[in-house]
Scaffold this active site. Structure first.
Site, short mmCIF file in Angstrom:
data_model
loop_
_atom_site.label_atom_id
_atom_site.label_comp_id
_atom_site.label_asym_id
_atom_site.label_seq_id
_atom_site.Cartn_x
_atom_site.Cartn_y
_atom_site.Cartn_z
N ASN A 252 12.70 -0.08 26.77
CA ASN A 252 12.63 -0.08 25.30
C ASN A 252 13.52 -1.15 24.71
O ASN A 252 13.15 -1.84 23.75
CB ASN A 252 13.05 1.28 24.74
CG ASN A 252 12.20 2.43 25.24
OD1 ASN A 252 12.68 3.32 25.91
ND2 ASN A 252 10.92 2.41 24.93
N LEU B 177 18.13 3.19 21.48
CA LEU B 177 16.82 3.35 22.11
C LEU B 177 16.91 4.15 23.40
O LEU B 177 17.99 4.27 23.99
CB LEU B 177 16.23 1.96 22.37
CG LEU B 177 16.13 1.08 21.11
CD1 LEU B 177 16.05 -0.39 21.46
CD2 LEU B 177 14.93 1.52 20.27
N LYS C 86 30.15 4.48 30.17
CA LYS C 86 29.26 5.58 29.80
C LYS C 86 28.61 6.20 31.04
O LYS C 86 28.53 7.43 31.19
CB LYS C 86 28.19 5.07 28.83
CG LYS C 86 27.05 6.04 28.53
CD LYS C 86 27.52 7.28 27.77
CE LYS C 86 26.42 8.32 27.61
NZ LYS C 86 25.38 7.98 26.66
N THR D 252 21.88 3.83 26.10
CA THR D 252 22.49 3.91 27.44
C THR D 252 21.50 3.31 28.42
O THR D 252 20.43 3.88 28.67
CB THR D 252 22.81 5.36 27.83
OG1 THR D 252 23.75 5.89 26.89
CG2 THR D 252 23.41 5.44 29.22
#
EC number: 1.1.1.31
Length: 312
Positions: free
Chosen positions: A84, A79, A185, A110
């Site tokens: 979200n 997403l 990330k 992410t």
């Protein structure tokens, strides 16, 4: 002993349905790779047109995340942002409304590591297991099943997650507890943004000094300034083929998404009192780009942005 037994049962039933929520630029090719590997996929997306292509390839399409949770005990979400994810997991038609005990939930979005931790706690209350597994590699790597997954969560569940993730990626790395996948990330993308801006500035200066851009790139790539942005994803049109700069910065990794990821880096740096002067500056540059017509262009369009700035 319970965890080991449950994990073994899940591994044995390897071709049981897998839920997939979020069929955008990244989610769609990821779900297709699960289908290619023989997994029945039960999918949904807020945009009906996104569901259609996957349905034609054999996936079962349903109307809500809750319906996916009713039909699958392994679910992957991909997403755009933290809100979200919160909606899809905890909203009125969310996964956790219908999730079965023992379900493995893998979120490849992410988002803020703190949100991943919140989702893990909420999932645990329902008897489910949540892991964060954001990706690096972009749309091309998603299509070719060459993504890198950075996984955070309960180590005993890592093998069960790995079984699915290896169908969609070339590298699957266990990072530690929930949230550490997101941390890895965010750190990677902050460095990527800084490196891309540095490469764009360097190439622009060299061109202004009379150097041929291909020659300059060649020199950089055999010297200590070499980096991914210079040798694999050069931002200057005409230097490389098959990259967004060769296609008017279409495709690739959008400037809006890079600005979002840098915002996450900024938030986590503030929360941990970590100085990130270059990361903060990169965040500002990409935010300005979003307001100047670059929002939907690849993030390497910072080269074009700098060229325009010098003309003002």
């Amino acid at each position: 002993m319970f965890i080991i037994t449950r994990m073994s049962a899940r591994s044995m039933a390897s071709k049981t349905p897998v839920g997939f929520i979020g069929l955008g630029n990244m989610g769609s090719p990821m779900a297709k790779n699960l289908l290619k590997n023989g997994y029945p996929v039960i999918a949904t997306d807020v945009f009906p047109e996104s569901r259609k292509e996957l349905q034609e390839l054999g996936a079962q399409v349903v109307d809500s995340p809750a319906e996916v949770a009713e039909k699958a005990d392994r679910i992957i979400t991909m997403l755009p942002s933290s809100p979200n994810v919160i909606e899809v997991y905890t909203g009125p038609n969310g996964i956790l409304k219908k999730v079965k005990k023992g379900t493995l939930l893998i979120d490849s979005s992410t988002i803020d590591p703190a949100v991943s931790k919140e989702m893990a706690v909420a999932a645990e209350k329902m008897g489910a297991v949540f892991m964060d597994a954001p990706v690096s590699g972009g749309v091309g790597a998603a299509s070719m099943a060459k993504l890198t997954f950075m996984v955070g969560g309960v180590e005993e569940e890592y093998n069960a997650a790995q079984e699915l993730l290896t169908c969609m990626g070339a590298n699957v790395v266990y990072c530690g507890q929930v949230g550490t996948g997101q941390a890895a990330k965010i750190c990677n993308n902050m460095l990527l943004a800084i490196g891309m801006i540095g490469t764009a500035e360097t190439m622009n200066l060299g061109i202004r000094l009379g150097l041929d851009p291909k020659l300059l790139a060649k020199i950089l790539n055999m010297s200590s300034g070499r980096c991914w942005s210079s040798d694999t994803y050069n931002p200057v049109p005409g230097v490389m083929e098959g990259v967004p700069s060769a296609n008017n910065y279409q495709g690739g990794f959008g400037t809006t998404l890079m600005a979002k990821d840098l915002g996450l880096a900024q938030n986590t740096a503030t929360n941990t009192k970590t100085p990130i002067p270059l990361g903060s500056l990169a965040h500002q540059i990409y935010r300005v780009m979003c307001s100047r017509g670059y929002a939907n262009k690849d993030f390497s369009s910072v080269f074009q942005f700098l060229r325009e700035e010098e003309g003002q």
